[in-house]
Enzyme design. Structure first.
Site, PDB file in Angstrom:
ATOM      1  N   ASP A 240      24.251  38.079  47.698  1.00 21.34           N
ATOM      2  CA  ASP A 240      24.931  38.873  48.720  1.00 21.34           C
ATOM      3  C   ASP A 240      24.042  40.079  48.999  1.00 21.34           C
ATOM      4  O   ASP A 240      24.005  41.036  48.227  1.00 21.34           O
ATOM      5  CB  ASP A 240      26.312  39.312  48.243  1.00 21.34           C
ATOM      6  N   GLU A 242      24.208  41.773  51.857  1.00 15.97           N
ATOM      7  CA  GLU A 242      25.010  42.372  52.918  1.00 15.97           C
ATOM      8  C   GLU A 242      24.823  41.602  54.212  1.00 15.97           C
ATOM      9  O   GLU A 242      23.724  41.209  54.586  1.00 15.97           O
ATOM     10  CB  GLU A 242      24.715  43.857  53.108  1.00 15.97           C
ATOM     11  N   ASN A 243      25.970  41.345  54.847  1.00 12.37           N
ATOM     12  CA  ASN A 243      26.035  40.577  56.090  1.00 12.37           C
ATOM     13  C   ASN A 243      25.458  39.178  55.921  1.00 12.37           C
ATOM     14  O   ASN A 243      24.811  38.639  56.818  1.00 12.37           O
ATOM     15  CB  ASN A 243      25.339  41.325  57.239  1.00 12.37           C
ATOM     16  N   GLY A 320      30.692  44.434  49.225  1.00 15.72           N
ATOM     17  CA  GLY A 320      30.294  45.826  49.280  1.00 15.72           C
ATOM     18  C   GLY A 320      31.266  46.714  50.029  1.00 15.72           C
ATOM     19  O   GLY A 320      31.377  47.910  49.749  1.00 15.72           O
ATOM     20  N   ASP A 321      31.986  46.142  51.015  1.00 19.88           N
ATOM     21  CA  ASP A 321      32.981  46.910  51.765  1.00 19.88           C
ATOM     22  C   ASP A 321      34.386  46.644  51.249  1.00 19.88           C
ATOM     23  O   ASP A 321      35.362  46.842  51.951  1.00 19.88           O
ATOM     24  CB  ASP A 321      32.887  46.595  53.261  1.00 19.88           C
ATOM     25  N   HIS A 439      55.433  25.739  36.423  1.00 15.50           N
ATOM     26  CA  HIS A 439      56.226  24.949  37.366  1.00 15.50           C
ATOM     27  C   HIS A 439      56.295  25.672  38.696  1.00 15.50           C
ATOM     28  O   HIS A 439      56.308  26.906  38.780  1.00 15.50           O
ATOM     29  CB  HIS A 439      57.625  24.659  36.808  1.00 15.50           C
ATOM     30  N   ASP A 458      57.106  31.312  35.067  1.00 18.66           N
ATOM     31  CA  ASP A 458      56.957  29.889  35.373  1.00 18.66           C
ATOM     32  C   ASP A 458      56.073  29.164  34.366  1.00 18.66           C
ATOM     33  O   ASP A 458      56.156  27.942  34.228  1.00 18.66           O
ATOM     34  CB  ASP A 458      56.351  29.711  36.774  1.00 18.66           C
ATOM     35  N   ASP A 511      62.797  11.438  27.516  1.00 18.51           N
ATOM     36  CA  ASP A 511      61.745  11.899  28.424  1.00 18.51           C
ATOM     37  C   ASP A 511      61.395  13.371  28.219  1.00 18.51           C
ATOM     38  O   ASP A 511      60.286  13.802  28.563  1.00 18.51           O
ATOM     39  CB  ASP A 511      62.167  11.696  29.879  1.00 18.51           C
TER      40      ASP A 511
END
Length: 522
Positions: A240, A242-243, A320-321, A439, A458, A511
């Protein structure tokens, strides 16, 4: 709020002669490759290796272990919800592993977040929870218990980042700026990723804004393809800058074989950049083997990248931003002054492999936290079938000694303290660190722990004597009249009778009764 004791500075590195010997020994172990390399000597931890090679660490962050053989300070700080108190989590011994039991004790009966990750280098570039930026609101701290893992034979915690979490230091010392050379690595996970921007570790802007091309120099890891074509499904180690997330000077990968790391539980990701006209990307399996270079060549051809314009902040978990839609895992990482040699990188990789990330917990076949188990159905139809994850959902299917390694790993679970109640249990996936059975809409699924109260509830199940009179049944923590049940080879929380097909009364007691057995994974 109890005061935090002052953090000692790490002692000076050992002499260059001794450390060079350590580099050579670790590299030899990697190159000879007769099985797993031996445990790394205390004098060959990553920052010892890089320091001996003339590229000292200017940042060294880990929740898991010391990155200098002589370091004996804190690794990170946690804050608990019930009273706001904070505690530094330290090492069991100098140059060793985190005292995770201290975290467990401090956070017992409540939840904790990670508020600070200490820099072990003499630069003290500590990371705190990131503030608002140009692309994201202020972040929150990661849950401290979301990523339990075995390292060096110890039960420790990594850092699991969900969207909206991140860490940063905008006022650093010694980090590369304005085209200076640097290297960096992190140990992350190839099974906890997404295609959102941006799971980064490295050099970023000092104002949390996008200030232009070349103002970042950070490792990125995920499945976001910024420049097509990207080959395979990823995740990829990218830069990375930038851009753009770069796999080469052109952005896209120039190598069709670079299809990503695949779902490795633990990945070493490296970036080297001389800041002027060359950068390189490498990756390796953090559990075995060496490093693969996916790119080594010129800086991006677009304007602004040659030379680079790094600003010297350090970011972890966001762009970065503060683009903070990504997810990811972080176990350790360092940044260096100057570009490390290949020999130093190889020696560091050998040392990482010797840590034994994700190794056996040392306990099997019981519901004691830390034990590895498999769960076998006891209904007469299905006594050779075990709970496993498949396409993120829980199912039962036959597993035997002749089954594939993937099937045996998918059917192995690590018992953890209940995420919502320590008197109950939660089940962490063996090969997807930080993913738990939980779940959702009554169906059991394997998902990464995000720290929310809903997820904790959960993913918590309370053992009791099997409803059939044998084995063990697991009541849902937040639906206590519903139990883990297999129905038509899928797994649900099910009541005894009801409108849902999986609540049918026939064979319900059998079960919902399970045999807790030794794990299928080695």
């Amino acid at each position: 709020m109890s005061p935090t004791p002052p953090r000692p500075r790490p002692p000076r590195l050992r002499t260059a002669a001794l450390s060079v010997l350590a580099v050579c020994a670790a590299l030899a172990a990697l190159l000879l490759g007769a099985g797993a390399p031996p445990a790394a000597a205390a004098s060959s931890l990553p920052c010892d290796v890089y320091g001996a090679a003339g590229t000292p660490c200017v940042a060294a962050h880990s929740l898991v272990r010391a990155l200098y053989s002589s370091y004996n300070g804190p690794l990170y700080q946690v804050q608990r919800a019930k009273d706001g108190a904070k505690k530094d989590i330290r090492l069991l011994s100098a140059g060793g592993y985190a005292d995770a039991a201290a975290q467990d004790t401090f956070c017992s009966g409540t939840t904790c977040i990670v508020t600070e990750i200490y820099d072990q280098s003499p630069r003290h570039n500590d990371l705190t929870v990131e503030g608002a930026g140009g692309a994201g609101a202020a972040d929150v701290g990661a849950p401290a218990d979301a990523l339990p893992v075995t390292a060096g034979g110890h039960q420790v915690y990594g850092l699991e980042i969900s969207a909206g979490m991140g860490y940063r230091d905008n006022s650093t010392s010694g980090v590369a700026v304005n085209g200076q050379a640097e290297g960096m690595y992190m140990v992350t996970s190839g099974t906890h990723v997404n295609n959102r921007c941006c799971f980064d570790y490295g050099n970023a802007e000092t104002n949390n804004l996008d200030t232009g091309n070349g103002h970042m120099d950070a490792i990125n890891f995920g499945t976001e393809c910024w420049f097509a074509p990207c080959y395979g499904q990823g995740p990829w180690v990218q830069a990375d800058l930038e851009n753009g997330l770069f796999q080469s000077d052109a952005g896209y990968s120039r190598n069709t074989y670079n299809t990503g790391t695949g779902p490795m539980p633990f990945v070493t990701a490296l970036l080297r950049n001389n800041g002027q006209n060359h950068f390189a990307l490498k990756y390796g399996n953090a559990q075995s083997g060496g490093l693969t270079t996916t790119y080594s060549g010129g800086e991006p051809t677009a304007g602004g990248y040659s030379p680079m314009h790094q600003e010297g902040a350090i970011v972890l978990g966001t762009g970065g931003d503060n683009s903070n839609g990504s997810i990811g895992s972080f176990f350790e990482g360092v940044m260096t002054a100057g570009i490390p040699t290949d020999a130093a990188d190889n020696a560091v990789q050998a040392g990482i492999v010797s840590v034994g990330y994700g190794g056996p917990t040392g306990s099997t076949g019981s519901l004691t936290p830390g034990s590895e188990i498999s769960l076998r159905a006891t209904t007469s139809c299905c006594t050779t079938e075990y709970v496993r994850h498949q396409n993120d959902a829980a199912v039962i299917s036959p597993v035997a000694s002749g089954s594939s390694a993937l099937d045996r790993n998918d059917a192995t679970w690590i018992v953890r303290r209940g995420l919502a109640d320590a008197s109950c249990v939660s089940f962490e996936s063996r090969n997807y660190p930080g993913d738990f059975l939980r779940h959702f809409d009554f169906r059991l699924r394997r998902q990464p722990m995000d720290g929310t109260a809903q997820f904790r509830a959960d993913a918590t199940f309370c053992p009791q004597t099997g409803r059939s009179g044998a084995g063990t049944s697991f009541a849902s923590y937040n639906y206590p009249t519903r139990y883990l049940r297999h129905y038509d080879h899928d797994v649900y929380i099910a009541g005894n009778g009801g409108s849902n097909a999986w609540d049918a009364g026939a064979s319900w007691s059998d079960d919902v009764s399970w045999a807790v057995s030794s794990p299928w994974a080695p």
